[in-house]
Design an enzyme around this catalytic site. Sequence first.
Site, PDB file in Angstrom:
ATOM      1  N   LYS A 228     -39.495 -43.332  49.875  1.00 28.14           N
ATOM      2  CA  LYS A 228     -38.315 -42.411  49.400  1.00 28.14           C
ATOM      3  C   LYS A 228     -37.136 -42.466  50.192  1.00 28.14           C
ATOM      4  O   LYS A 228     -36.235 -41.757  49.919  1.00 28.14           O
ATOM      5  CB  LYS A 228     -38.916 -41.167  48.828  1.00 28.14           C
ATOM      6  CG  LYS A 228     -39.495 -40.253  50.205  1.00 28.14           C
ATOM      7  CD  LYS A 228     -39.920 -38.870  49.570  1.00 28.14           C
ATOM      8  CE  LYS A 228     -40.291 -37.890  50.521  1.00 28.14           C
ATOM      9  NZ  LYS A 228     -41.849 -38.197  50.880  1.00 28.14           N
ATOM     10  N   ARG A 229     -37.314 -42.706  51.577  1.00 28.24           N
ATOM     11  CA  ARG A 229     -36.129 -42.331  52.437  1.00 28.24           C
ATOM     12  C   ARG A 229     -35.155 -43.705  52.237  1.00 28.24           C
ATOM     13  O   ARG A 229     -34.115 -43.431  52.782  1.00 28.24           O
ATOM     14  CB  ARG A 229     -36.614 -42.154  53.866  1.00 28.24           C
ATOM     15  CG  ARG A 229     -37.153 -40.731  54.189  1.00 28.24           C
ATOM     16  CD  ARG A 229     -37.754 -40.994  55.383  1.00 28.24           C
ATOM     17  NE  ARG A 229     -39.006 -41.782  55.619  1.00 28.24           N
ATOM     18  CZ  ARG A 229     -40.262 -41.846  55.064  1.00 28.24           C
ATOM     19  NH1 ARG A 229     -40.523 -40.519  54.674  1.00 28.24           N
ATOM     20  NH2 ARG A 229     -41.185 -42.857  55.155  1.00 28.24           N
TER      21      ARG A 229
END
Length: 457
Positions: A228-229
Amino acid sequence: MTETRVRFAPSPTGFFHIGSARTALFNWLYARHTGGKFILRIEDTDKERNTEEALQVLIDGMKWLGINWDEGPLVEGPCGPYFQSQRSNIYREWLTKLETAGRTYEKDGAIWFRLEGERSVVYDDYLKKEVEKVAAAPVVIEDAIRGRVERAEDRDFVIFRASGDPVFHFVNVVDDITMGITHVIRGEDHLSNTSKHVELFRAFGADVPTFAHMPLILKEVGQGKMSKRDQGALVEDYQKQHYLSEAVRNYLCLLGWSPKDDREILPIDEIIDLFDLPGITQTNARFDGKKMAFINSHYVRAMPIESFTWLAKPILVEADLIPEDYDEDRLQSILALCQEKVRGLGELAQFARYFFKDDFATDEKALNKVTKKGDPAARLDEAAQALEQLSKFDAESIETAIAAAAEVSGNKPGAYMPLMRVALSGTNVGPSFYPMLEIMGQGCVVDRLRQFRATLS
Ligand code: GLU
């Protein structure tokens, strides 16, 4: 034949990762392809992380992508509730079934699932202690994507924690049974759980669904799974950047699936038609932000001008470029010019600024390029003069006037156009030149040419 029932079973975390969106999408495509049902089940057993907002992110993302569910939150259906946090009674009831069948025992406060098979005590080098091992018959999974996968469980496992909360494997399987799930389409990261799940299905005497484990989505550069980063990993990033949801959805369809020809842009109805589980690749799919942007630009250009205007207007209002009551016809004419050149709605406000405001930025490179050769001051004077005299300021008359000025000065129209474009818009790229001038209007064009001329010594 029984109806196909598939589900997307997210644990809301506050983020809607494109990997999750792809899982939802492939389940949805399969349900639509088979005329079956697509169920949204919220695996919200982790009380800390599951909040109202986290759920909303997920629901908004799915709605935006047009992935509608037949049963689940807001829709309801015969197998509800669709939140695991509201199914405790069902889990207790199903635990009783296993207890009655003699497939559970208690140890250290937790409830364990007992595997069937020969038991022996062995020394575990890793744990550095003696453990009980079970020689259970290997579980054979005929995975619809990966083919035959064999795996044996060799240890009993916890199904209810000492806290009294059921464990993921247990609730996942109970829900798949009670919701009549026929196909479990999920990420490959769950393949390692599947033998446990199959053991549970069997212990319950339930039909084992067909499993289909999808390849991972790898990050754009470097090694490993997209997290998700990573840039572009969240559906909300695309919403914020004004991507078209149809384009994002189209791109996600290609992450592990293809129509078997070279096409990348396909209407969703055609994808539904062609989509099938064996068509999903086994090889991991690498995320490609450029391809996503390319597909988006295609959708942007292909959409009717009315729709483009409808989407673009709030963006321009938000950017303070136009008031709410801006002339609709004029707006549409400007946007028609922008639509053919802009790559996405995300860059529209910046792209179109000079149509609405005088304080647009000037690209230094473009400026140097057009002013370093010839006699730019003279060309600008000639152009301004020629255009000032026009009684009709339309694309054709402008073109004729510039051609005439070029003729007189012994130049080509090419000596005027890039220079004028930089003077009028601060850049040397943009929409069709003469129509652009027409929509800008005589006053604006002449003023900008003269002002720009004044900056040249
Ligand atoms: N809640 C699980 C997840 O988000 C669902 C796994 C499954 O689809 O069975 O990964």
